[in-house]
Design a protein around this motif. Sequence first.
Motif, PDB file in Angstrom:
ATOM      1  N   MET A 122       0.821  -1.204   0.000  1.00 20.52           N
ATOM      2  CA  MET A 122       0.000   0.000   0.000  1.00 20.52           C
ATOM      3  C   MET A 122       0.860   1.262   0.000  1.00 20.52           C
ATOM      4  N   GLN A 123       1.998   1.205   0.677  1.00 20.62           N
ATOM      5  CA  GLN A 123       2.899   2.360   0.699  1.00 20.62           C
ATOM      6  C   GLN A 123       3.422   2.655  -0.709  1.00 20.62           C
ATOM      7  N   GLU A 124       3.869   1.611  -1.423  1.00 16.55           N
ATOM      8  CA  GLU A 124       4.352   1.776  -2.799  1.00 16.55           C
ATOM      9  C   GLU A 124       3.211   2.261  -3.701  1.00 16.55           C
ATOM     10  N   PHE A 125       2.041   1.730  -3.467  1.00 14.75           N
ATOM     11  CA  PHE A 125       0.849   2.089  -4.235  1.00 14.75           C
ATOM     12  C   PHE A 125       0.558   3.588  -4.091  1.00 14.75           C
ATOM     13  N   LYS A 126       0.623   4.078  -2.861  1.00 15.80           N
ATOM     14  CA  LYS A 126       0.347   5.488  -2.590  1.00 15.80           C
ATOM     15  C   LYS A 126       1.402   6.400  -3.225  1.00 15.80           C
ATOM     16  N   VAL A 127       2.655   5.937  -3.235  1.00 15.20           N
ATOM     17  CA  VAL A 127       3.726   6.715  -3.877  1.00 15.20           C
ATOM     18  C   VAL A 127       3.448   6.854  -5.368  1.00 15.20           C
ATOM     19  N   ASP A 128       3.047   5.752  -6.010  1.00 14.65           N
ATOM     20  CA  ASP A 128       2.721   5.797  -7.442  1.00 14.65           C
ATOM     21  C   ASP A 128       1.581   6.778  -7.723  1.00 14.65           C
ATOM     22  N   ILE A 129       0.547   6.739  -6.891  1.00 11.17           N
ATOM     23  CA  ILE A 129      -0.596   7.630  -7.101  1.00 11.17           C
ATOM     24  C   ILE A 129      -0.190   9.092  -6.901  1.00 11.17           C
ATOM     25  N   HIS A 130       0.607   9.352  -5.865  1.00  9.81           N
ATOM     26  CA  HIS A 130       1.089  10.720  -5.611  1.00  9.81           C
ATOM     27  C   HIS A 130       1.881  11.240  -6.813  1.00  9.81           C
ATOM     28  N   ASN A 131       2.786  10.387  -7.334  1.00 11.07           N
ATOM     29  CA  ASN A 131       3.601  10.789  -8.486  1.00 11.07           C
ATOM     30  C   ASN A 131       2.737  10.969  -9.736  1.00 11.07           C
ATOM     31  N   PHE A 132       1.717  10.118  -9.852  1.00 10.36           N
ATOM     32  CA  PHE A 132       0.839  10.227 -11.016  1.00 10.36           C
ATOM     33  C   PHE A 132       0.098  11.562 -11.019  1.00 10.36           C
ATOM     34  N   LEU A 133      -0.385  11.972  -9.858  1.00 12.82           N
ATOM     35  CA  LEU A 133      -1.126  13.231  -9.774  1.00 12.82           C
ATOM     36  C   LEU A 133      -0.242  14.422 -10.155  1.00 12.82           C
ATOM     37  N   ASP A 134       1.066  14.313  -9.884  1.00 10.13           N
ATOM     38  CA  ASP A 134       2.010  15.359 -10.313  1.00 10.13           C
ATOM     39  C   ASP A 134       2.238  15.300 -11.822  1.00 10.13           C
ATOM     40  N   TYR A 135       2.233  14.067 -12.350  1.00  5.31           N
ATOM     41  CA  TYR A 135       2.523  13.858 -13.777  1.00  5.31           C
ATOM     42  C   TYR A 135       1.326  14.216 -14.666  1.00  5.31           C
ATOM     43  N   TRP A 136       0.107  13.893 -14.212  1.00  2.27           N
ATOM     44  CA  TRP A 136      -1.094  14.076 -15.035  1.00  2.27           C
ATOM     45  C   TRP A 136      -1.303  15.563 -15.365  1.00  2.27           C
ATOM     46  N   PRO A 137      -1.365  15.898 -16.665  1.00  2.00           N
ATOM     47  CA  PRO A 137      -1.446  17.316 -17.060  1.00  2.00           C
ATOM     48  C   PRO A 137      -2.724  18.003 -16.556  1.00  2.00           C
ATOM     49  N   ARG A 138      -2.582  19.242 -16.151  1.00  2.00           N
ATOM     50  CA  ARG A 138      -3.737  20.021 -15.693  1.00  2.00           C
ATOM     51  C   ARG A 138      -4.726  20.258 -16.839  1.00  2.00           C
ATOM     52  N   ALA A 139      -4.208  20.287 -18.068  1.00  2.00           N
ATOM     53  CA  ALA A 139      -5.072  20.539 -19.229  1.00  2.00           C
ATOM     54  C   ALA A 139      -5.912  19.317 -19.600  1.00  2.00           C
ATOM     55  N   SER A 140      -5.516  18.127 -19.147  1.00  2.00           N
ATOM     56  CA  SER A 140      -6.291  16.910 -19.432  1.00  2.00           C
ATOM     57  C   SER A 140      -7.477  16.826 -18.478  1.00  2.00           C
ATOM     58  N   LYS A 141      -8.435  15.985 -18.831  1.00  2.00           N
ATOM     59  CA  LYS A 141      -9.608  15.805 -17.987  1.00  2.00           C
ATOM     60  C   LYS A 141      -9.190  15.306 -16.610  1.00  2.00           C
ATOM     61  N   GLN A 142      -9.729  15.903 -15.567  1.00  2.00           N
ATOM     62  CA  GLN A 142      -9.376  15.504 -14.208  1.00  2.00           C
ATOM     63  C   GLN A 142     -10.316  14.411 -13.708  1.00  2.00           C
ATOM     64  N   HIS A 143      -9.747  13.461 -12.981  1.00  2.00           N
ATOM     65  CA  HIS A 143     -10.519  12.315 -12.485  1.00  2.00           C
ATOM     66  C   HIS A 143     -10.433  12.245 -10.968  1.00  2.00           C
ATOM     67  N   VAL A 202      -8.536   6.930 -10.178  1.00  2.00           N
ATOM     68  CA  VAL A 202      -7.102   6.761 -10.431  1.00  2.00           C
ATOM     69  C   VAL A 202      -6.581   5.548  -9.655  1.00  2.00           C
ATOM     70  N   SER A 203      -6.969   5.448  -8.384  1.00  2.00           N
ATOM     71  CA  SER A 203      -6.536   4.313  -7.560  1.00  2.00           C
ATOM     72  C   SER A 203      -7.024   2.994  -8.143  1.00  2.00           C
ATOM     73  N   HIS A 204      -8.278   3.001  -8.616  1.00  2.00           N
ATOM     74  CA  HIS A 204      -8.849   1.787  -9.200  1.00  2.00           C
ATOM     75  C   HIS A 204      -8.031   1.322 -10.407  1.00  2.00           C
ATOM     76  N   LEU A 205      -7.641   2.255 -11.287  1.00  2.14           N
ATOM     77  CA  LEU A 205      -6.855   1.874 -12.465  1.00  2.14           C
ATOM     78  C   LEU A 205      -5.503   1.297 -12.077  1.00  2.14           C
ATOM     79  N   PHE A 206      -4.848   1.890 -11.079  1.00  2.70           N
ATOM     80  CA  PHE A 206      -3.565   1.343 -10.617  1.00  2.70           C
ATOM     81  C   PHE A 206      -3.753  -0.060 -10.059  1.00  2.70           C
TER      82      PHE A 206
END
Length: 476
Positions: free
Chosen positions: A139-160, A165-169
């Motif tokens: 779960m710790q690794e999972f949360k790190v991936d999600i945190h990094n993803f939220l930084d990576y996901w462009p603001r101009a793209s549709k927000q979810h 996001v957690s479900h897809l991971f």
Amino acid sequence: MENVAIFDSPGKGRGLKASKEFWTGDVIFSEASLSAVVFDSLAERICHSCFRTQNKLHRCGQCKFAHYCDRTCQRAGWAEHKQECNAIKAYGKVPNENLRLVARIMWRLDKEGSVVSDMQLITLDELEDHIADMQEDEMQEFKVDIHNFLDYWPRASKQHTLDFVSHLFGVINCNGFTVSDQRGLQAVGVGLFPNLCLVNHNCWPNCTVILNHGKIELRSLGKIAEGEELTVSYVDYMNLSEERQRLLKAQYFFDCTCDHCKNRTKDDIKLGGREIDGVKPPEEQVKEATDYCFEKLEKMDNARLKGDYHEVVKISKECIEKTEPILADTHIYLLRMWSTLSEVQAYLQYFEDAAEYSRKMVEGYLKLYHPNNAVLGMAAMRAGVNNWQAGLIETGHGMVCKAYAILMVTHGPTHPITMDLEAMRLQTEMELRMFKQNEYVYHSMREAALKNKPMNMMHEPKSMEEGIKNLFRRRK
């Protein structure tokens, strides 16, 4: 997808069953990935569009990350890479393969909706994510991936939502499928195939999965009756029942209750002693040889990783000399020794040794694996090549024919490996006819041919955990 139907499989949840009768080698269905990405470690060596291995690739001039065979592949991959390219530039670094795959899936869903094909039987929302089953460290690794993803996901793209996001991971963690290169011999990436996610596990399955020309094919390993559940194996059957169950619980969060696990089928011969004239060695002697073999396997693997192949040979031969008279020819540690040693000796061009050990490997595999298992087919192919290279044309041709018969079922006639095997089968058949007509002339011609065209160095030996054994990606 008229060949299959979704149903409630007892004790497993949803599954797929056959809507008609199938025969050995039939393609039940094929499916393109929803999206797929190249592994981080191979990003500079594999085309990001066609997943081919190439010596020289062209790099994307904008993000400097994606690599392609040529302009054709770059244009073909641009639709998927366009948004990724901009996101990487804005992020300032390349995210890991999990982040890249989730992002690509989300961009596609945003563009095409939750059902991207008429062939799609299930939406991603309906797939299991098993987040609630994760251990604390996972779960710790999972949360790190999600945190990094939220930084990576462009603001101009549709927000979810964070839940989506957690479900897809979670979905890709337990449903990611290994994508192989054009020869089908090396795992080079990971993709998501929604329909395949519905096929449940069995340690002794009635189907197999292969990637062929960019699509996965679900192929029948034998006759399947109408209404029968379709199953594939998520883990290698060579593992003991207890180890298979551990892997399945850790990766896929379920307890396997198949007959082979419940009855511990073949576990006895996987760690058994060699029977001579009806007499087996004492259990203490078998255990001592098993422990010794396990210790040497670790040293052998370390030497292989360092590229010290002569040390691999030394360790393996010492171990085999001591344990082969005690352990059964189906003992999984001895089989690993034979397999690695045959591969290394072929690389070092000691073909007679390679031929001997690969033959022993195949003989052991035949007693353990399903007769149409792809691992058995690939092992027979390797043994056929080794024996042919050693000048043992009769055994070589026999092994090539055995491999061809299996791979016609598991891979089909249009797969590149099967087509290579067909050419090899015709070549060895022609050479065998020459050999039977006149052995002396055959060997003289072979020797002359090898002098004019020396054999090339084989590919460096890969880890036994790579390639066709791992159809479903294991979490790191």
